[in-house]
Design an enzyme around this catalytic site. Structure first.
Site, PDB file in Angstrom:
ATOM      1  N   TYR A 184      -4.811   3.637   7.709  1.00  0.00           N
ATOM      2  CA  TYR A 184      -6.154   3.042   7.784  1.00  0.00           C
ATOM      3  C   TYR A 184      -6.834   3.420   9.094  1.00  0.00           C
ATOM      4  CZ  TYR A 184      -3.064   0.186   4.977  1.00  0.00           C
ATOM      5  OH  TYR A 184      -2.107  -0.229   4.129  1.00  0.00           O
ATOM      6  N   VAL A 211       1.152  -3.774   3.853  1.00  0.00           N
ATOM      7  CA  VAL A 211       1.105  -5.088   4.507  1.00  0.00           C
ATOM      8  C   VAL A 211       2.347  -5.951   4.253  1.00  0.00           C
ATOM      9  CG1 VAL A 211      -1.414  -5.245   4.732  1.00  0.00           C
ATOM     10  CG2 VAL A 211      -0.294  -6.119   2.664  1.00  0.00           C
ATOM     11  N   LYS A 249       0.484   3.406  -2.989  1.00  0.00           N
ATOM     12  CA  LYS A 249      -0.674   4.303  -3.200  1.00  0.00           C
ATOM     13  C   LYS A 249      -0.262   5.775  -3.151  1.00  0.00           C
ATOM     14  CE  LYS A 249      -3.872   0.961  -1.100  1.00  0.00           C
ATOM     15  NZ  LYS A 249      -4.530   0.577   0.165  1.00  0.00           N
ATOM     16  N   SER A 254       0.794  -1.236   0.000  1.00  0.00           N
ATOM     17  CA  SER A 254       0.000   0.000   0.000  1.00  0.00           C
ATOM     18  C   SER A 254       0.824   1.283   0.000  1.00  0.00           C
ATOM     19  CB  SER A 254      -0.935   0.024   1.206  1.00  0.00           C
ATOM     20  OG  SER A 254      -2.070  -0.747   0.948  1.00  0.00           O
ATOM     21  N   TYR A 259      -3.235  -2.199 -10.399  1.00  0.00           N
ATOM     22  CA  TYR A 259      -3.190  -2.070  -8.939  1.00  0.00           C
ATOM     23  C   TYR A 259      -2.352  -3.187  -8.298  1.00  0.00           C
ATOM     24  CZ  TYR A 259      -4.703  -2.071  -4.071  1.00  0.00           C
ATOM     25  OH  TYR A 259      -4.708  -2.073  -2.695  1.00  0.00           O
TER      26      TYR A 259
HETATM   27  N1  GLN Z   1      -2.304  -5.233  -2.092  1.00  0.00           N
HETATM   28  C1  GLN Z   1      -2.846  -5.134  -0.770  1.00  0.00           C
HETATM   29  C2  GLN Z   1      -4.359  -5.210  -0.809  1.00  0.00           C
HETATM   30  O1  GLN Z   1      -4.942  -4.591  -1.636  1.00  0.00           O
HETATM   31  C3  GLN Z   1      -2.385  -3.856  -0.143  1.00  0.00           C
HETATM   32  C4  GLN Z   1      -2.956  -3.675   1.232  1.00  0.00           C
HETATM   33  C5  GLN Z   1      -2.041  -2.958   2.183  1.00  0.00           C
HETATM   34  O2  GLN Z   1      -0.825  -2.918   2.044  1.00  0.00           O
HETATM   35  N2  GLN Z   1      -2.658  -2.458   3.209  1.00  0.00           N
HETATM   36  O3  GLN Z   1      -4.961  -5.904  -0.038  1.00  0.00           O
END
Ligand code: GLN
Length: 304
Positions: A240, A258, A66, A63, A188
């Site tokens: 988050y 993650v 992003k 993530s 993505y």
């Molecule tokens: N690719 C992961 C997902 O979409 C990214 C989530 C994350 O790093 N929080 O679930």
């Protein structure tokens, strides 16, 4: 400030936390990573770099990507993009479907999955080869051409990312996705699969330290105002449903993934990247969060 000593003290202290978190395995390929690893990189405004531990080991940025796609799209589309995605903290899990229904297909912010999918959709509409554009941008920001997608991780997520497909179709039903769901998710999953080291990540975050000017080439990629907005979104939405906790404990804008990475910065002063794969229940690195908390506490340098 004796940064090498500070980094060493931090590493010693956080090592007692191994075993408290769990490596993400909902993307099967990520579950293969060895848990007991810790890397830290501090990159100052004037280009000094201090590292500790596994700071050259590449990991899945997930993530954290992003932030870079958002920055790329914001530079091209400007304020118009905020019609399709909001800037409020979500207070919900990063892959929540519920919130999207309540809010009629306008995701709360660009750093939860629903919002990031809208941003990736904008990227797909803007660039002829969006995947190549992502790598070009990361090479420019990090000063390293050795940054690639991990195809096995992307494929692993394509096979199991049911929730992300659900979010994609949901967005489509609200007419907030211009391109095909499969195409947007392919980009993505690839952006999430990018592998970078702490050193490369801290270097890439320098754009936001320098208020939108890429320091190696001196190119202005974002306006001052755009950089302010991006830093604000990272501060309020980068973790988050733990964004408040991160602000409380660490006090820096940043973004987690993650894969166990966290990138953060103090605008005008420094960027940091930390990585350790064991995650807490909210999906943030246990050792990483503690290390950043100790860093801002020991140096007395945070936004607050
Ligand atoms: N690719 C992961 C997902 O979409 C990214 C989530 C994350 O790093 N929080 O679930």
């Amino acid at each position: 400030m004796n940064y090498p000593q500070i980094l060493q003290d931090i590493a010693r202290e956080v090592s007692s936390l191994y075993g408290q978190g769990k490596v993400a395995d909902y993307i099967p390929e990520l579950g293969k990573v060895s848990p007991r690893q810790f890397g830290f990189c501090l990159h100052t405004r004037d280009g000094q770099v201090f590292t500790h531990g596994d700071s050259d080991v590449k990991f899945s940025i997930q993530s954290i990507s992003k932030v870079f796609t958002l920055s790329l799209v914001f530079a091209h589309l400007g304020e118009a993009m905020w019609k399709r995605v909001g800037v409020e903290p979500s207070g919900n899990a990063f892959n929540s479907l519920m919130q999207l229904e309540y809010e009629k297909g306008i995701p709360r912010n660009p750093l939860i999955n629903a919002g990031a999918l809208v941003v990736t959709d904008m990227l797909v509409s803007t660039f002829r080869d969006p995947k190549a554009e992502i790598l070009r941008y990361l090479h420019l920001l990090s000063g390293s051409n050795d940054i690639q997608f991990n195809e096995s991780v992307a494929e692993s997520e394509r096979k199991t990312g049911y929730r992300n497909f659900a979010l994609g179709y949901f967005l489509k039903s609200f007419v907030n996705l211009e391109n095909d769901v499969d195409q947007v998710l392919d980009v993505y999953f690839h952006q999430c699969s990018v592998e970078m080291s702490c050193k490369e990540l801290a270097a890439a975050m320098q754009l936001f330290v320098h208020h939108g000017v890429e320091p190696n080439t001196q190119q202005r990629l974002l306006t001052m105002s755009q950089t302010k907005r991006l830093n604000a979104v990272m501060q309020t939405c980068g973790f988050y449903d733990e964004a408040g906790e991160f602000t409380f404990a660490v006090g820096l804008p940043g973004k987690s993934g993650v894969g166990g990475g966290i990138a953060a910065l103090l605008p005008g002063h420094y960027s940091l990247a930390v990585w350790s794969p064991e995650l807490n229940k909210k999906g943030n690195s246990v050792l990483g969060m503690k290390a950043l908390e100790l860093f801002t506490t020991m140096t007395g340098r945070s936004v607050f």
